[in-house]
Motif scaffolding. Sequence first.
Motif, short mmCIF file in Angstrom:
data_model
loop_
_atom_site.label_atom_id
_atom_site.label_comp_id
_atom_site.label_asym_id
_atom_site.label_seq_id
_atom_site.Cartn_x
_atom_site.Cartn_y
_atom_site.Cartn_z
N TYR A 63 6.74 -30.16 11.62
CA TYR A 63 5.46 -29.60 12.34
C TYR A 63 4.50 -28.97 11.35
CZ TYR A 63 7.57 -29.79 17.10
OH TYR A 63 8.22 -30.09 18.55
N VAL A 64 3.48 -29.29 11.40
CA VAL A 64 2.56 -28.81 10.36
C VAL A 64 1.61 -27.98 10.87
CG1 VAL A 64 0.89 -29.56 8.27
CG2 VAL A 64 2.78 -31.04 9.01
N CYS A 65 1.56 -26.75 10.37
CA CYS A 65 0.45 -25.79 11.19
C CYS A 65 -0.89 -25.89 10.65
CB CYS A 65 0.90 -24.29 10.57
SG CYS A 65 -0.55 -23.12 11.17
N ASN A 66 -1.99 -26.06 11.72
CA ASN A 66 -3.21 -26.41 11.31
C ASN A 66 -3.83 -25.49 10.44
OD1 ASN A 66 -3.30 -29.16 12.64
ND2 ASN A 66 -3.57 -28.14 14.61
N GLU A 67 -3.58 -24.16 10.70
CA GLU A 67 -4.09 -23.02 10.22
C GLU A 67 -3.61 -22.76 8.62
OE1 GLU A 67 -6.54 -21.01 11.16
OE2 GLU A 67 -6.90 -22.59 12.65
N CYS A 68 -2.60 -22.69 8.40
CA CYS A 68 -1.87 -22.06 7.23
C CYS A 68 -1.13 -23.30 6.38
CB CYS A 68 -1.27 -20.91 7.12
SG CYS A 68 0.37 -20.91 8.14
N LYS A 69 -1.00 -24.33 7.23
CA LYS A 69 -0.03 -25.56 6.65
C LYS A 69 1.30 -24.99 6.46
CE LYS A 69 -4.02 -27.46 6.06
NZ LYS A 69 -4.50 -28.27 7.05
N PHE A 70 1.93 -24.27 7.13
CA PHE A 70 3.35 -23.83 7.22
C PHE A 70 4.10 -24.95 7.69
CE2 PHE A 70 7.30 -22.40 8.41
CZ PHE A 70 7.64 -21.40 7.59
N LEU A 71 5.20 -25.42 6.93
CA LEU A 71 6.06 -26.64 7.51
C LEU A 71 7.10 -26.22 8.19
CD1 LEU A 71 5.88 -28.72 4.20
CD2 LEU A 71 4.33 -28.97 6.50
N LEU A 72 7.32 -26.50 9.39
CA LEU A 72 8.47 -26.09 10.03
C LEU A 72 9.25 -27.25 10.69
CD1 LEU A 72 9.92 -23.85 12.03
CD2 LEU A 72 8.45 -24.56 13.69
N ASN A 73 10.53 -27.19 10.14
CA ASN A 73 11.29 -28.40 10.51
C ASN A 73 12.30 -28.25 11.82
OD1 ASN A 73 14.15 -30.10 8.62
ND2 ASN A 73 12.90 -31.03 10.30
N ALA A 74 11.75 -28.77 12.89
CA ALA A 74 12.32 -28.42 13.97
C ALA A 74 12.63 -29.56 15.15
CB ALA A 74 11.60 -27.18 14.92
N VAL A 75 13.38 -29.26 16.02
CA VAL A 75 13.71 -30.29 17.10
C VAL A 75 12.61 -30.46 18.05
CG1 VAL A 75 15.13 -30.73 19.17
CG2 VAL A 75 15.98 -29.81 16.92
N TYR A 76 11.97 -31.66 18.21
CA TYR A 76 10.98 -32.13 19.22
C TYR A 76 11.76 -32.69 20.33
CZ TYR A 76 7.63 -34.86 21.67
OH TYR A 76 6.66 -35.31 22.58
N LEU A 77 11.50 -32.06 21.66
CA LEU A 77 12.04 -32.44 23.02
C LEU A 77 11.14 -32.55 24.05
CD1 LEU A 77 14.78 -32.87 24.89
CD2 LEU A 77 14.41 -30.55 25.09
N ILE A 108 7.86 -39.42 5.84
CA ILE A 108 6.67 -38.52 5.30
C ILE A 108 6.22 -38.66 4.18
CG2 ILE A 108 7.28 -36.44 6.97
CD1 ILE A 108 9.28 -35.53 4.96
N GLU A 109 6.99 -39.88 3.50
CA GLU A 109 6.40 -40.09 2.08
C GLU A 109 5.12 -40.55 2.21
OE1 GLU A 109 9.34 -41.61 3.53
OE2 GLU A 109 10.85 -42.19 1.83
N VAL A 110 4.56 -41.26 3.48
CA VAL A 110 3.33 -41.72 3.39
C VAL A 110 2.28 -40.82 3.86
CG1 VAL A 110 4.33 -44.00 3.40
CG2 VAL A 110 3.49 -42.88 5.55
N VAL A 111 2.57 -39.56 4.24
CA VAL A 111 1.91 -38.56 4.75
C VAL A 111 1.58 -37.73 3.50
CG1 VAL A 111 1.40 -36.78 6.40
CG2 VAL A 111 2.99 -38.59 6.91
N VAL A 112 0.14 -37.40 3.55
CA VAL A 112 -0.32 -36.26 2.38
C VAL A 112 0.04 -34.83 2.98
CG1 VAL A 112 -2.00 -35.53 0.99
CG2 VAL A 112 -1.80 -37.85 1.45
N LEU A 113 1.25 -34.21 2.37
CA LEU A 113 1.33 -32.75 2.84
C LEU A 113 0.64 -31.80 1.63
CD1 LEU A 113 4.87 -33.27 4.03
CD2 LEU A 113 3.07 -33.06 5.51
N ALA A 114 0.12 -30.82 2.37
CA ALA A 114 -0.69 -29.90 1.44
C ALA A 114 0.61 -28.81 1.22
CB ALA A 114 -1.69 -28.87 2.02
N CYS A 115 0.68 -28.29 -0.04
CA CYS A 115 1.90 -27.21 -0.26
C CYS A 115 1.65 -25.92 0.59
CB CYS A 115 1.79 -26.82 -1.63
SG CYS A 115 3.14 -25.72 -2.04
N PRO A 116 2.54 -25.41 1.45
CA PRO A 116 2.64 -24.17 2.21
C PRO A 116 2.46 -23.29 1.22
CG PRO A 116 4.28 -25.58 3.10
CD PRO A 116 3.77 -26.15 1.81
N GLY A 117 2.83 -23.22 0.23
CA GLY A 117 2.94 -22.06 -0.98
C GLY A 117 1.65 -21.77 -1.53
N CYS A 118 1.01 -22.76 -2.06
CA CYS A 118 -0.21 -22.48 -3.01
C CYS A 118 -1.37 -23.36 -2.46
CB CYS A 118 -0.04 -23.02 -4.48
SG CYS A 118 0.43 -24.69 -4.40
N GLY A 119 -1.03 -24.14 -1.56
CA GLY A 119 -2.31 -24.98 -0.78
C GLY A 119 -2.79 -26.13 -1.70
#
Length: 132
Positions: A63-77, A108-119
Amino acid sequence: MGVAYNLTCNHCTYKQNVFLGIGFRYVYVTDILEWYEDSVGKERIREFSKDESTKHVCYDGLYVCNECKFLLNAVYLHMESDSDSYTNSYDCPRCSTVMPSKPIDEEIEVVVLACPGCGNEKLTCQAYMDWD
Ligand SMILES: [Zn+2]
Ligand SMILES: [Zn+2]
């Protein structure tokens, strides 16, 4: 079967291991009931497990937070029967915004992920093993 990835940032010290995909205990609702932790969700799983028309989708996602870009690795159900449906949801652990209803589920290799640490874009992503 799932894939584990290493996410690293080239601009700061951010590092995370991420597990994506379907585990062997995700295939039956009754199995999910055994390990699922959230008590509200667990109660819903119990209800759905009694209904023979239930179909479900369950996997580990990112899960990628729209606000702060935090990445949460969690179960989708997601569960659906003839009379009911349920999708689990998460709040961002860092800024409490509601996370998107669906996580990234693969490649996720093909997705551009911003760093949750420094942006900074973008995190380096490397698959390092299969799990399950
Ligand atoms: Zn957030
Ligand atoms: Zn960074």
